[in-house]
Write an enzyme that holds these catalytic residues in place. Structure first.
Site, PDB file in Angstrom:
ATOM      1  N   SER A   8       0.852  -1.196   0.000  1.00  0.00           N
ATOM      2  CA  SER A   8       0.000   0.000   0.000  1.00  0.00           C
ATOM      3  C   SER A   8       0.882   1.239   0.000  1.00  0.00           C
ATOM      4  O   SER A   8       1.619   1.493   0.964  1.00  0.00           O
ATOM      5  CB  SER A   8      -0.897   0.025   1.236  1.00  0.00           C
ATOM      6  OG  SER A   8      -1.365   1.342   1.442  1.00  0.00           O
ATOM      7  N   HIS A  33      -1.223  -1.548  -4.156  1.00  0.00           N
ATOM      8  CA  HIS A  33      -2.486  -1.176  -3.511  1.00  0.00           C
ATOM      9  C   HIS A  33      -2.555   0.348  -3.400  1.00  0.00           C
ATOM     10  O   HIS A  33      -1.662   0.997  -2.841  1.00  0.00           O
ATOM     11  CB  HIS A  33      -2.544  -1.839  -2.140  1.00  0.00           C
ATOM     12  CG  HIS A  33      -3.852  -1.728  -1.443  1.00  0.00           C
ATOM     13  ND1 HIS A  33      -4.941  -2.501  -1.767  1.00  0.00           N
ATOM     14  CD2 HIS A  33      -4.253  -0.948  -0.418  1.00  0.00           C
ATOM     15  CE1 HIS A  33      -5.955  -2.196  -0.975  1.00  0.00           C
ATOM     16  NE2 HIS A  33      -5.567  -1.245  -0.147  1.00  0.00           N
ATOM     17  N   ASP A  35      -4.759   3.391  -2.060  1.00  0.00           N
ATOM     18  CA  ASP A  35      -5.808   3.723  -1.101  1.00  0.00           C
ATOM     19  C   ASP A  35      -6.384   5.111  -1.334  1.00  0.00           C
ATOM     20  O   ASP A  35      -5.716   6.113  -1.078  1.00  0.00           O
ATOM     21  CB  ASP A  35      -5.234   3.684   0.320  1.00  0.00           C
ATOM     22  CG  ASP A  35      -5.103   2.271   0.838  1.00  0.00           C
ATOM     23  OD1 ASP A  35      -6.069   1.500   0.733  1.00  0.00           O
ATOM     24  OD2 ASP A  35      -4.009   1.936   1.349  1.00  0.00           O
ATOM     25  N   MET A  37      -9.020   7.964  -0.309  1.00  0.00           N
ATOM     26  CA  MET A  37      -9.860   8.407   0.821  1.00  0.00           C
ATOM     27  C   MET A  37     -10.478   9.758   0.491  1.00  0.00           C
ATOM     28  O   MET A  37      -9.771  10.656   0.022  1.00  0.00           O
ATOM     29  CB  MET A  37      -9.006   8.535   2.075  1.00  0.00           C
ATOM     30  CG  MET A  37      -8.303   7.252   2.450  1.00  0.00           C
ATOM     31  SD  MET A  37      -7.299   7.486   3.914  1.00  0.00           S
ATOM     32  CE  MET A  37      -6.526   5.885   4.038  1.00  0.00           C
ATOM     33  N   HIS A  66      -8.357   0.756  -3.955  1.00  0.00           N
ATOM     34  CA  HIS A  66      -9.266   0.550  -2.822  1.00  0.00           C
ATOM     35  C   HIS A  66      -9.959   1.884  -2.556  1.00  0.00           C
ATOM     36  O   HIS A  66      -9.343   2.817  -2.029  1.00  0.00           O
ATOM     37  CB  HIS A  66      -8.432   0.076  -1.620  1.00  0.00           C
ATOM     38  CG  HIS A  66      -9.200  -0.056  -0.345  1.00  0.00           C
ATOM     39  ND1 HIS A  66      -8.580  -0.148   0.887  1.00  0.00           N
ATOM     40  CD2 HIS A  66     -10.532  -0.137  -0.099  1.00  0.00           C
ATOM     41  CE1 HIS A  66      -9.502  -0.263   1.833  1.00  0.00           C
ATOM     42  NE2 HIS A  66     -10.696  -0.250   1.258  1.00  0.00           N
ATOM     43  N   MET A  68     -12.094   4.110  -0.583  1.00  0.00           N
ATOM     44  CA  MET A  68     -12.769   4.410   0.688  1.00  0.00           C
ATOM     45  C   MET A  68     -13.506   5.722   0.463  1.00  0.00           C
ATOM     46  O   MET A  68     -13.098   6.799   0.929  1.00  0.00           O
ATOM     47  CB  MET A  68     -11.730   4.499   1.814  1.00  0.00           C
ATOM     48  CG  MET A  68     -11.188   3.132   2.205  1.00  0.00           C
ATOM     49  SD  MET A  68      -9.660   3.229   3.146  1.00  0.00           S
ATOM     50  CE  MET A  68      -8.483   3.333   1.827  1.00  0.00           C
ATOM     51  N   MET A 137     -11.340  -5.763   5.877  1.00  0.00           N
ATOM     52  CA  MET A 137     -10.546  -4.753   6.574  1.00  0.00           C
ATOM     53  C   MET A 137     -10.223  -5.257   7.984  1.00  0.00           C
ATOM     54  O   MET A 137     -11.120  -5.606   8.745  1.00  0.00           O
ATOM     55  CB  MET A 137     -11.320  -3.429   6.688  1.00  0.00           C
ATOM     56  CG  MET A 137     -11.463  -2.654   5.380  1.00  0.00           C
ATOM     57  SD  MET A 137      -9.907  -2.296   4.548  1.00  0.00           S
ATOM     58  CE  MET A 137      -9.028  -1.340   5.779  1.00  0.00           C
ATOM     59  N   GLY A 142      -9.026   4.226   7.001  1.00  0.00           N
ATOM     60  CA  GLY A 142      -8.792   5.659   7.134  1.00  0.00           C
ATOM     61  C   GLY A 142      -7.353   6.046   7.360  1.00  0.00           C
ATOM     62  O   GLY A 142      -6.942   7.122   6.942  1.00  0.00           O
ATOM     63  N   PHE A 143      -6.579   5.177   7.980  1.00  0.00           N
ATOM     64  CA  PHE A 143      -5.191   5.523   8.273  1.00  0.00           C
ATOM     65  C   PHE A 143      -4.298   4.280   8.181  1.00  0.00           C
ATOM     66  O   PHE A 143      -4.750   3.188   8.512  1.00  0.00           O
ATOM     67  CB  PHE A 143      -5.055   6.112   9.685  1.00  0.00           C
ATOM     68  CG  PHE A 143      -5.909   7.332   9.884  1.00  0.00           C
ATOM     69  CD1 PHE A 143      -5.459   8.585   9.451  1.00  0.00           C
ATOM     70  CD2 PHE A 143      -7.157   7.227  10.470  1.00  0.00           C
ATOM     71  CE1 PHE A 143      -6.262   9.708   9.610  1.00  0.00           C
ATOM     72  CE2 PHE A 143      -7.973   8.348  10.635  1.00  0.00           C
ATOM     73  CZ  PHE A 143      -7.520   9.594  10.202  1.00  0.00           C
ATOM     74  N   GLY A 145      -0.797   2.243   9.502  1.00  0.00           N
ATOM     75  CA  GLY A 145      -0.073   2.100  10.764  1.00  0.00           C
ATOM     76  C   GLY A 145      -0.905   1.745  11.979  1.00  0.00           C
ATOM     77  O   GLY A 145      -0.455   1.924  13.108  1.00  0.00           O
ATOM     78  N   ASP A 175      -6.418  -6.258   4.784  1.00  0.00           N
ATOM     79  CA  ASP A 175      -5.800  -4.929   4.715  1.00  0.00           C
ATOM     80  C   ASP A 175      -5.811  -4.280   6.091  1.00  0.00           C
ATOM     81  O   ASP A 175      -6.871  -4.005   6.646  1.00  0.00           O
ATOM     82  CB  ASP A 175      -6.610  -4.091   3.705  1.00  0.00           C
ATOM     83  CG  ASP A 175      -6.034  -2.702   3.459  1.00  0.00           C
ATOM     84  OD1 ASP A 175      -4.946  -2.394   3.981  1.00  0.00           O
ATOM     85  OD2 ASP A 175      -6.691  -1.945   2.725  1.00  0.00           O
ATOM     86  N   GLY A 197       1.289  -1.801   4.206  1.00  0.00           N
ATOM     87  CA  GLY A 197       1.796  -0.456   3.958  1.00  0.00           C
ATOM     88  C   GLY A 197       3.038  -0.195   4.788  1.00  0.00           C
ATOM     89  O   GLY A 197       4.161  -0.218   4.279  1.00  0.00           O
ATOM     90  N   SER A 198       2.839   0.007   6.083  1.00  0.00           N
ATOM     91  CA  SER A 198       3.963   0.307   6.991  1.00  0.00           C
ATOM     92  C   SER A 198       5.042  -0.759   6.913  1.00  0.00           C
ATOM     93  O   SER A 198       6.230  -0.448   6.880  1.00  0.00           O
ATOM     94  CB  SER A 198       3.472   0.381   8.434  1.00  0.00           C
ATOM     95  OG  SER A 198       2.352   1.221   8.522  1.00  0.00           O
TER      96      SER A 198
END
Ligand code: DX5
Ligand code: ZN
Length: 220
Positions: A8, A33, A35, A37, A66, A68, A137, A142-143, A145, A175, A197-198
């Site tokens: 991500s 990926h 994301d 938002m 994705h 959102m 999910m 939304g965030f 980490g 995810d 992601g992280s």
């Protein structure tokens, strides 16, 4: 069943995004990926079509968008034009989920359907036949980490069984909060596409991807 990593880019370094994408591709990540938002369906705002258009083709990776986004049907065509290969929408964000799925198909893309942690996975039971990928999910969207929500494992197991009972192999993606030390648990539960992601972009993306790919390749 193929096991795939989808880094991500929410956690990437945007100054050198193309280079980081390339590093993940060379280390074996087949998907990318993306994301999106909108500040409505989720509190934060990330990036959208122009960014996708710009990075499309920087690698040969599958562009896994994705959304959102509230009422994502409004943007399906725009994401197709920008280069998305898969468009995932949230069940909770669509007034008419059938029409939204149909629209993604009409535009020639693969259909992903996602559910938030508080949504009962059984709500997707009659829909999984119409889609290519179910995204569970494992954090509140939304965030990046955030911490993995352990109850997600049971949802994944139920989803895998639902597909089995209906007699087909469904791509199941997870995810949120996935790291090298918990990825095996989600694979055991029935996931075959892992978003991270992280765990990919914090530190060395090439090395982090390689470590994930070792686990995924040796799985099964
Ligand atoms: C959360 C996003 C995720 C997120 C994952 O709303 O959908 O894709 O970037 O990030 P990590 O792997 O850092 O939890
Ligand atoms: Zn995501």
């Amino acid at each position: 069943m193929e096991y795939i990593l989808a880094p991500s880019i929410l956690s990437a370094d945007f100054k050198v995004l193309g280079e980081q994408m390339k590093e993940t591709e060379e280390a074996g990540a087949k998907y990318l990926h993306f994301d999106v938002m909108d500040g409505m369906f989720v509190p934060s705002i990330s990036f959208g079509m122009p960014v996708l258009k710009s990075i499309k083709g920087a690698t040969g990776q599958v562009m896994d968008a994705h959304l959102m986004v509230q009422e994502p049907i409004r943007y399906v065509e725009a994401f197709q034009k920008a280069g998305a290969d898969i468009v995932t929408v949230h069940l909770e964000a669509c007034e008419d989920i059938h029409a939204t799925i149909e629209k993604i198909r009409e535009c020639g893309m693969k259909v992903g359907l996602s559910v938030c942690p508080e949504t009962d996975i059984k709500e997707t039971e009659t829909l999984i036949k119409e889609i290519d990928m179910l995204l569970i999910m494992s954090v509140h969207p939304g965030f990046g980490g955030q911490k993995f929500i352990p109850e997600s494992l049971e949802k994944i197991r139920i989803a895998r069984n639902m597909a089995k009972e209906q007699g087909f192999e469904l791509d199941i993606q997870v995810d949120g909060g996935i790291y090298h030390n918990n990825v095996k648990e989600v694979l055991d539960a029935g996931v075959n596409i892992v978003v991270a992601g992280s765990a990919v972009f914090n530190g060395n993306p090439a090395e982090n991807t390689r470590k994930f790919m070792e686990i995924l390749k040796n799985y099964g």
